[in-house]
Design an enzyme around this catalytic site. Structure first.
Site: not given
Ligand SMILES: Cc1cc2nc3c(=O)[nH]c(=O)nc-3n(C[C@H](O)[C@H](O)[C@H](O)COP(=O)(O)OP(=O)(O)OC[C@H]3O[C@@H](n4cnc5c(N)ncnc54)[C@H](O)[C@@H]3O)c2cc1C
Length: 560
Positions: A113, A226, A228, A238, A241, A272, A340, A375
């Site tokens: 990730f 955040q 994404h 979404l 990731e 991100r 996100h 994050r």
């Protein structure tokens, strides 16, 4: 009047884990939730949950990755605790019955990730959240607590320096109710609907954060929002990731794998904020694709082969086929960043305690802070479990020592009167129009790139919307499932949070993690290595600042 020792508001992973801890501590527990528990946004989580398990990975690397990912704004003592608890709590979820994907040798499968130095994201195909939520719901067992489903938190009653209970609204009957409680845990999840492009469900309106703020709780680091990098164009659904973790690559309109210019070492698997800014820059500089839904870039999975794409990314295949009419096995996916996750939330310590005795918070609604300014993917599901459990245990312990609560008849009236008043107006503002204008304002003026002039203009517009909200009108007069009324309640909450985000973002004259100021492009550790705290006053948010906790990691420049 209803009465419980511990009231948990929210039944996503954080709320359920908190309730389980409080039930296991022997307390009388209730869960108040505006959705059926299994419809909570946690169930939409796709990619996975982080834990350093197995000999090759280490807890220290997980800690370091999280500290670095946070752009050194995360509290290192909290991050150390969080990463140490990761392995045991994920294994516990497996023992509760979560069916995780497996490696050929039978061990827990892990995928890479963004921002992670090792493939440590454990997953259940691309339905990890649902797998966890169902297992936890079964474990919790409905007979051990009282559920108030489709009840909305309206107010937290604080008197004599502590929590006395809450006022809630029962959607099914259209009635306000009071629930006396010694401790209240806010686990109401995300607030993505502040923005017009978001991966969050329609229910993600930040209610608990706004209600806690109204009750006097400090909100922490709300300016860090955040985005994404890969949301499906038009719908902003979404694309996990995990798609890049499995080997997906990003290309601009000239077919260039542009991430090599932004993150030469890890390319698409940078954190991100880095990947989102890269995509926005490509499109802004004319290197993206254009279409009726704005600029975009391509996410390609075709080279991974049909077998891998269809087995590891089943939902992604469904989303692309049903919502975009394309097949990711043979065609590129059009993507653009969307809101996100909120790094900020109700400020708590590691135990979930807030500045108000008896009030606790956990999950996305809380800010411990472990994510700091950005994050890492896979750390949020983990946060719901680790800090949900801590908050539930602390709330249970507090309830044991607390004296009886004193709710008054006037508490309910005071909370209900203004909302009832919205229905008696013969003219006024339509909540859905206010919501659309708020979303467009936040998207345009408080998005991925920010500057002083935009933030001031955004603030001016949000304040104008807030004064229009004073004349909000609910047209639907029915009592049963009056969505016009609950919409208005939610819009009021979001407008409150929008102001806090803008005021914090305007004040923070640096760029750190997800907060990118074009007029202050550098991180400024001398001045800004501190958490923003916002407290409600009659004239708007009052900002103060708190130090960041350090243990072992000196701030360095963040490169991927
Ligand atoms: C599409 C998507 C995919 C994601 N994928 C991942 C991933 O792969 N890995 C990862 O780590 N993170 C992921 N995240 C983030 C992560 O899923 C969330 O941060 C986390 O699940 C939030 O859990 P929660 O328990 O705090 O809130 P939620 O699960 O959203 O639960 C909130 C609860 O609060 C209740 N509630 C809200 N308002 C009120 C009110 N006024 N009154 C009463 N009840 C209320 C709701 O009914 C609900 O039960 C993803 C997020 C999204 C949107």
């Amino acid at each position: 009047m209803l009465r419980h020792e511990v009231v948990v508001v929210g039944a996503g992973l954080a709320g359920q884990r908190a309730a389980l801890a409080a039930v296991e501590a022997g307390r009388d527990v209730a869960i108040v939730t505006k959705l059926h528990p299994l419809r909570s946004h946690s169930g939409a989580a796709q990619g996975g949950i982080n834990a350093a398990v197995g000999a090759e990975d280490s807890v220290d690397t997980h800690i370091y990755d999280t500290v670095k990912g946070s752009d050194y704004l995360g509290d290192q003592d909290a991050i150390e605790f969080f990463c140490r608890e990761a392995g045991p709590i994920v294994v516990e979820m497996e023992h509760f019955g979560t069916i995780f994907s497996r490696s050929p040798d039978g061990s827990l499968a892990r995928r890479p990730f963004g921002g992670a130095g090792f493939p440590r994201t454990i997953y259940a195909a691309d339905r990890t959240g649902l797998a966890l939520l169902q297992a936890l719901w079964e474990r919790l067992g409905t007979e051990r607590f009282t559920l108030y489903p489709e009840w909305d938190l309206i107010r937290i009653v604080v008197r004599d320096g502590r929590v006395q209970g809450i006022i809630a609204y029962d959607r099914k009957r259209g009635e306000f109710e009071e629930i006396a409680a010694k401790s209240v845990v806010i686990a109401t999840g995300p607030a993505g609907r502040l923005y017009s492009r978001t991966t969050n469900a329609h229910s993600c309106t930040g209610d608990g954060v706004a209600v806690a703020y109204d009750a006097g709780a400090f909100l922490k680091d709300m300016e860090f929002v955040q985005f994404h990098p890969t949301a499906l164009l038009e719908t902003s659904i979404l694309i996990t990731e995990g798609a890049r973790g499995e080997g997906g690559i990003l290309k601009n309109a000239s077919g260039e794998r542009f991430m090599s210019r932004y993150a030469p070492h890890v390319l698409e698997l940078a954190s991100r904020d880095v990947v989102s800014r890269a995509i926005v820059t490509e499109v802004a500089d004319g290197r993206g694709f254009t279409g009726p839904y704005g600029g975009y870039v391509h996410l390609e999975l075709m080279h991974l082969g049909k077998e891998k794409v269809e087995s590891r990314l089943q939902e992604i295949c469904d989303f692309c086929r049903h919502f975009a009419g394309i097949d990711p096995v043979t065609e590129p996916i059009p993507v653009y960043p969307a809101q996100h996750y909120m790094m900020g939330g109700v400020g708590t310590n590691i135990r979930g305690e807030t500045n108000i005795p008896g009030l606790f918070a956990a999950g996305e609604a809380a800010c411990v802070s472990i994510h700091g300014a950005n994050r890492l993917g896979g750390n949020s599901l983990l946060e719901t479990l680790v800090f949900g459990r801590e908050a539930g245990a602390a709330a249970a312990q507090y309830a044991v020592g607390a004296s009886a609560t004193t709710m008054r008849a006037t508490d309910l009236d005071e909370a209900a009167r203004p909302i009832r008043g919205w229905s008696s107006r013969s003219e006024g503002e339509d909540p859905s129009a206010l919501r659309t204008e708020m979303q467009e304002t936040m998207e345009r003026y408080a998005g991925i790139y920010r500057n002083e002039a935009d933030l001031l203009e955004g603030l001016r517009r949000i304040r104008a919307l807030r004064s229009r909200f004073d004349r909000v009108r609910v047209v639907d007069a029915s009592k049963v499932y009056n969505l016009n009324l609950t919409d208005a309640v939610e819009v009021g909450h979001m407008l409150e949070l929008a102001e806090v985000i803008l005021v914090g973002a305007y004040a923070r004259t640096e760029s750190r993690g997800a907060h990118a100021r074009t007029d202050f492009p550098k991180r400024d550790d001398q001045k800004w290595m501190k958490h923003t705290l916002a407290q409600k006053t009659s004239t708007g948010p009052n900002l103060s600042y708190a130090p960041v906790a350090y243990t072992r990691w000196e701030p360095k420049e963040r490169v991927y």
